[in-house]
Design a protein around this motif. Structure first.
Motif, PDB file in Angstrom:
ATOM      1  N   PHE A  97      21.597  36.550  52.084  1.00 47.32           N
ATOM      2  CA  PHE A  97      20.843  37.705  52.538  1.00 47.32           C
ATOM      3  C   PHE A  97      21.763  38.898  52.793  1.00 47.32           C
ATOM      4  CE2 PHE A  97      17.994  34.193  53.690  1.00 47.32           C
ATOM      5  CZ  PHE A  97      16.823  34.642  53.112  1.00 47.32           C
ATOM      6  N   THR A 102      22.891  39.305  61.169  1.00 48.29           N
ATOM      7  CA  THR A 102      21.651  38.727  61.679  1.00 48.29           C
ATOM      8  C   THR A 102      21.313  37.385  61.038  1.00 48.29           C
ATOM      9  OG1 THR A 102      20.375  39.999  60.056  1.00 48.29           O
ATOM     10  CG2 THR A 102      20.667  40.984  62.223  1.00 48.29           C
ATOM     11  N   THR A 103      21.934  37.057  59.914  1.00 45.04           N
ATOM     12  CA  THR A 103      21.623  35.809  59.222  1.00 45.04           C
ATOM     13  C   THR A 103      22.300  34.613  59.891  1.00 45.04           C
ATOM     14  OG1 THR A 103      21.429  37.031  57.144  1.00 45.04           O
ATOM     15  CG2 THR A 103      21.643  34.646  56.986  1.00 45.04           C
ATOM     16  N   LEU A 165      28.674  33.170  54.535  1.00 49.90           N
ATOM     17  CA  LEU A 165      27.310  33.016  54.011  1.00 49.90           C
ATOM     18  C   LEU A 165      27.330  32.524  52.571  1.00 49.90           C
ATOM     19  CD1 LEU A 165      25.157  36.039  55.252  1.00 49.90           C
ATOM     20  CD2 LEU A 165      24.966  33.649  55.876  1.00 49.90           C
TER      21      LEU A 165
END
Length: 626
Positions: A97, A102-103, A165
């Motif tokens: 994302f 925030t992920t 991520l």
């Protein structure tokens, strides 16, 4: 035979609305070959992220598939049960994302977050998952995997978060990796590192990628093919090189014409007029016709089908073949001069030896032990970080000074010190010749009417519970204006930023990103300032909206002789708007000069590295033919 790892066929998606459902995607088709990268581009609201979520089978808020198929490695995603879809997602397809801040879960260590899918989808033991987590972190270029795995997200830089991520997305060895604006929040140097990493992963893993972005330079750098979405429809599709150098659809031409260029001459930017159509209303004819310079009568009544134009490109435009090398119409060829003589003007802001330090770490981090002979001694001293280290800067009337550098270089801290949003640890700041930092409270309030700020994200800087009129009235109320005078001034401010007076009754959620940023500019203008700090004021905007905001800022500069400190990590934008550029690194200014000198003849190695990392869009063939 072409090896398609992902095929989206005739995909239509709708969401509930008052009185029925709104169609967000209309008969979308695209295919991803194994080992290639397909870029999905378009303005906010064009359907890019909805397409990605539909491919993952993760539509929420009542979203449903009205027609079409999503085929992953020959398996129809929506022909399977919810549990089968979950297993297919875990093993075949993954997503990174946009915002790693925030992920990632702030309460869980990074290593555990990466290990979770290894245990859940690949059946590993805790020990096996830990070993594989360290291997993945090493693969994505993290130098100390053990320390990273033991860290919490807030302890990592933006670039390291994004690498974590990517490691998590690779955990189940997917065939397809979806990247939703993965570099938007990153500096150019970190962005270049992430793009190099993705290129390497594509080769070593034969990984296929769906790359969603509004940054056409990044798309040019990494994508083999491009799918251009407008109002939920595919309007152009084909090889990246062909679309970027010889676009056939007017919308693609408009996007490319909106880009600021790194050049000596500064011409007025050409944003696409109008805005995306309201999906709640029925449409006839070409969906882009109301905004198109090239529209003709049949465009208003008959929608064109997407049709191959040569071998490399297909476009949904009646005039695609004849418009191949016709550029987007230029409304104004006006050259906007740079203020090369700004030093002769009146100084508006003068900063001398501004320093701002912060204490880092927790209470226990400053404790140290030593031996004095045989006597143990305990000392305490918190680590001090110099965010701004004795910076001196002068900004003159009507001058735009660009401030560039990586995240953590001190740009925002310096900008906020200049308007006393953050109090400097030491140094002097004068506004219009009056000292700011040692002024009395009443004197400071009067001085700060002349200095304002435009924040990066209007979604977080505008109160969602206040109407636009109430938001703009608040600073006017604080400076003592009566109600009638405030309402008159609100109408004037909205007119200045090219918004209708009726917008005073709207709330932020009823406006587009560009409209909200215009409200942020109007609020900054409310007290008739002489100086405005623009803190990443256009970084979150699409290229066309960005162009209109940059034009507006230049117009307001001319109208009111405003001085700007323009903080950004986008060197294309700063090279367009700034008269002078300051390059900041580790709290100090390492190079300063005219825009032309910095862009064409950089002297400092750090400046050269920043410029070398900027992703560039190839020149249009129509321009090369001239």
């Amino acid at each position: 035979m072409t090896d398609h790892v992902l095929k989206v066929e005739d995909l239509s998606v709708s969401f509930p609305q008052s009185g029925g459902r709104a169609r967000i995607l209309h008969n979308v088709d695209f295919a991803l070959e194994r080992g290639t990268v397909l870029g999905i581009v378009g303005e906010s609201g064009s359907g890019k992220s909805t397409a990605a979520l539909a491919v993952l089978g993760l539509l929420d808020n009542g979203g449903s598939i009205d027609s079409g198929r999503v085929v992953i490695d020959g398996e129809d995603l929506y022909a399977k049960s919810a549990e089968e879809r979950r297993q297919l997602r875990g093993g075949k397809i993954s997503i990174v994302f946009q915002d790693p801040f925030t992920t990632l879960n702030p309460a869980i260590r990074v290593g555990r977050q990466i290990a979770e899918p290894l245990v859940m989808h690949r059946g590993m033991t805790e020990a096996e998952a830990r070993a594989e987590t360290l291997r993945l972190l090493k693969e994505v270029g993290i130098p100390d995997p053990e320390r990273m795995a033991a860290s919490y997200p807030h302890q990592l830089s933006g670039g390291m978060k994004q690498r974590a991520l990517i490691a998590s997305a690779l955990a189940c060895d997917p065939d397809v990796l979806i990247l939703d604006e993965p570099t938007t929040a990153l500096d150019v140097t970190i962005e270049a590192q992430i793009l190099d990493l993705l290129d390497s992963l594509r080769i070593t893993r034969s990984l296929s990628m769906l790359f969603i972005s509004h940054n056409l330079g990044v798309v040019s750098r990494i994508c083999d093919e491009i799918c251009v979405l407008y109002a939920g429809r595919v309007v152009e599709y084909g090889k990246s090189a062909s679309i970027l150098t010889e676009p056939r659809h007017p919308y693609t031409k408009g996007l490319l014409a909106s880009l600021p260029k790194m050049s000596r001459e500064r011409h007025r930017l050409q944003p696409i007029p109008g805005r995306l159509p309201d999906v709640r209303k029925p449409l006839s004819g070409c969906v882009f016709a109301p905004r198109c310079h090239f529209a003709e009568p049949r465009c208003q009544t008959t929608p064109p089908a997407i049709t191959p134009i040569g071998e490399d490109v297909a476009a949904a435009c009646w005039r695609a073949s004849e418009l191949a090398r016709t550029p987007w119409r230029i409304e104004s060829s006006e050259t906007i001069p740079r203020r090369v003589d700004a030093g002769d003007g009146k100084p508006i802001v003068v900063a001398r030896d501004v320093e701002r330090t912060f204490e880092a770490g927790g209470a226990m981090d400053g404790i140290s032990f030593s031996l004095d002979g045989w006597v143990p001694r305990v000392s305490f001293g918190r680590k001090v970080v110099r965010a701004v280290d004795k910076v001196s800067l002068t900004i003159h009337e009507g001058e735009i000074v660009g401030l560039v550098g990586e995240s953590g270089s001190g740009k925002t801290t310096l900008g906020r010190c200049l308007i006393d949003l953050i109090s400097p640890t030491s140094g002097e700041v004068a506004i219009d010749g009056a000292q700011l930092l040692n002024a009395s409270r009443s004197e400071k309030r009067d001085l700060l009417k002349r200095a304002q700020i435009i924040f990066q994200n209007p979604d977080s800087s505008l109160n969602p519970r206040k109407s636009i009129g109430e938001t703009l009235e608040r600073p006017l109320e604080l400076v003592g204006l009566g109600r009638e005078e405030r309402q008159r001034r609100v109408a004037e401010l909205l007119d200045l930023v090219r918004l209708d007076a009726s917008y005073a009754e709207r709330y932020p959620h009823q406006m587009s990103g560009g409209e909200k940023q215009r409200v942020g500019i109007a609020r900054a203008l409310s007290t008739n300032p002489r100086f405005i700090v623009c803190d990443e004021a256009v970084s979150a905007l699409d290229v066309s909206v960005q162009a209109s905001i940059l034009n507006l800022l230049l117009d307001l500069r001319e109208q009111f002789k405003l001085a700007y400190l323009f903080i950004t990590h986008d060197l294309s934008v700063v090279s367009y708007i700034a008269d002078r550029i300051c390059v900041m690194r580790n709290g100090t200014i390492v190079e300063v000069g005219s825009t032309e000198a910095i862009i064409d003849r950089p002297q400092h190695p750090y400046t050269k590295a920043l410029l070398a990392a900027v992703p560039k869009v190839p020149e249009l063939r129509a321009n090369l033919d001239r």
